[in-house]
Design an enzyme around this catalytic site. Structure first.
Site, PDB file in Angstrom:
ATOM      1  N   HIS A  95       0.823  -1.219   0.000  1.00  0.00           N
ATOM      2  CA  HIS A  95       0.000   0.000   0.000  1.00  0.00           C
ATOM      3  C   HIS A  95       0.857   1.269   0.000  1.00  0.00           C
ATOM      4  O   HIS A  95       0.351   2.354  -0.296  1.00  0.00           O
ATOM      5  CB  HIS A  95      -1.002  -0.017   1.158  1.00  0.00           C
ATOM      6  N   ASP A 125       0.112  -7.647   1.495  1.00  0.00           N
ATOM      7  CA  ASP A 125       0.527  -6.243   1.551  1.00  0.00           C
ATOM      8  C   ASP A 125       2.047  -6.110   1.564  1.00  0.00           C
ATOM      9  O   ASP A 125       2.610  -5.315   2.309  1.00  0.00           O
ATOM     10  CB  ASP A 125      -0.078  -5.541   2.774  1.00  0.00           C
ATOM     11  N   SER A 200       4.680   2.400   7.918  1.00  0.00           N
ATOM     12  CA  SER A 200       4.289   1.261   7.090  1.00  0.00           C
ATOM     13  C   SER A 200       5.444   0.811   6.210  1.00  0.00           C
ATOM     14  O   SER A 200       6.047   1.606   5.497  1.00  0.00           O
ATOM     15  CB  SER A 200       3.095   1.623   6.209  1.00  0.00           C
TER      16      SER A 200
END
Length: 470
Positions: A95, A125, A200
């Site tokens: 992402h 992911d 992230s």
């Protein structure tokens, strides 16, 4: 006076100093059409209420909306880390780079290198990038064993929170095997090491400086850390990353079954001592076991030597298995354990088949009498041309049609609805309401408290329910 006992590591300064160089910031840019009509426009995903990704996506997509229709370049930031200094391989979250036109890797010394996308996997992911290793001396980190981590072990996160650059936080493993509804292979490490927006794709280290997790998500009403962060365990990540490096895509094993949870009631109905394993509710047409090796109603309790304690274990374990491998699958069928040998297919091929699959069944008997019966709060009728037309039931579905469900009845409590078809009871096929009545009476004489029904939807999708026989 005796000094108090030291709590936690005295300092992680030496550890952090040796790792900071391997952790990088990932910046991306994307040309967006403000009017929403451009080919590069990424649609806002539909997330379930309360999703831990909601705040992230709200900010991510709202920032792309402009006041006019002119194109604009949008930038975003995340984290990543180098796992191969010789080849320039960088790992991050999918992402972080999704939809990017340009990807850059930024180092702690202020230098920057453009990156190319090697491969990505939305299901976990994860994404793998490559930079030119000849242009800069790189530092790499190694993966550790996430399975060795225990609740309470110290961990350290390094990342790029809110675009501030390399930041170090320390905490513990708060929980393992967390499911947050983000994908089919949820199996997160939960930590209270501060993880914020921009972290992230960054690494979660053990106290040996090994990557045991990849920081991916937080739960927070404010967008800031409240001590609930989630990391993809290295056990799951390594196999995916290796596939992306080698093939540029994933090549997951595929068994070709639809499954559902084994409840206590289902376990009792099947004569099992405990509610474990994965109940097979359907077989994918054209799949590896579309040959009778495994049947609806079987419970898979062991796969390739690994115990299936819960239905969620099976998809992950199968996906981690090599395509084409022959594996032993232990099933419980009608109360008895059996072992079948299955050659695995490829999940990505199975997903293409699933788009056009129609569940199979035996044709209904021609000229069957139009019997009716009422059992367990259900009104039943023979499945003939009239009832097929009335409820829009596919010609491939066979069994006994449910024409009405009484409110508050045992069947209603289990979500049974009119228009569904009873295909089996206690793992034996039924073709008339009278057979249903006879089978239920036989089960009661055996001392059974619940009846296990295999229901088919109008289009043939199968599921199992247990209904009390009070």
């Amino acid at each position: 006076m005796q000094a108090p006992a030291m709590r936690g590591p005295a300092s992680v300064a030496d550890l952090a100093e040796g790792l900071l160089g391997a952790v990088v910031n990932i910046s991306t840019s994307q040309n967006m059409d403000r009017s929403g009509g451009g080919s590069g426009q990424v649609p806002m995903p539909q997330l379930p209420e309360g999703s831990p990704f909601q705040d992230f996506f709200d900010e991510f997509f709202n920032n792309r909306r402009g006041n006019d229709g002119s194109p604009r370049q949008v930038q975003s930031l995340g984290s990543g880390f180098i796992i191969d200094a010789d080849e320039g391989i960088v790992v991050t979250n999918n992402h972080v780079i999704e939809g990017a036109d340009q990807i850059a890797v930024n180092f702690s010394d202020g230098s920057k290198l453009n990156a190319e996308l090697v491969g990505k996997d939305p299901k976990t992911d994860l994404a793998v990038l490559k930079i030119d290793a000849t242009k800069k001396k790189l530092t790499a980190v190694k993966f550790g064993d996430s399975n060795a981590m225990r609740i309470g072990d110290w961990v350290m996160a390094i990342g790029n929170p809110f675009g501030l650059g390399g930041s170090v936080t320390v905490g513990i493993v708060s929980a393992r095997n967390r499911e947050i509804g983000s994908g089919p292979y949820d199996d997160y490490i939960q930590t209270d090491a501060a993880i914020n927006r921009g972290n992230s794709g960054g690494p979660l280290f053990n106290m040996n400086g090994e990557v045991i997790g990849i920081n991916t998500a937080i739960i927070s009403p404010t967008g800031g850390s409240i001590g609930i962060g989630f990391s993809i365990p290295s056990e799951l990540a390594v196999s995916v990353i290796n596939q992306l490096r080698e093939f540029g895509e994933t090549r997951r094993g595929w068994l070709g079954v639809r499954i559902q949870e084994v409840t206590d009631e289902i376990a009792e109905s099947l004569g099992m001592d405990s509610a474990n394993g994965a109940l097979v509710s359907g077989i994918m047409e054209g799949g590896p076991v579309d040959n009778g090796l495994i049947e609806p109603g079987d419970v898979i309790i062991r796969f390739d030597g690994k115990e299936i304690d819960d239905m969620h274990d099976l998809p992950r374990i199968v996906a981690e298995s090599p395509v084409g491998k022959e594996v032993d699958v232990v099933i419980v069928r009608k109360g008895e354990e059996q072992t079948v040998k299955v050659k695995l297919g490829r999940l990505e091929d199975g997903e293409k088949l699933a788009e056009t699959e129609t569940a199979g069944g035996q044709p209904s008997e021609e000229g069957a009498p139009a019997e009716v019966a009422k059992v367990l709060g259900m009104s039943l009728a023979a499945l003939d041309e009239e009832t097929r037309s009335q409820f829009g039931i596919s010609k491939d579905v066979s069994g006994v049609v449910i024409t009405e469900v009484a409110p508050g009845s045992p069947a209603a409590e289990k979500g049974v609805a009119a228009g569904e078809v009873v295909a089996e009871i206690a793992q034996e096929a039924v073709s008339s309401p009278q057979q249903m009545v006879e089978r239920l009476e036989a089960l009661k004489k055996q001392g059974r408290k619940n009846a296990l029904l295999m229901l088919a939807s109008k289009t043939g999708e199968l599921r199992f329910v247990t209904i009390r026989m009070d």
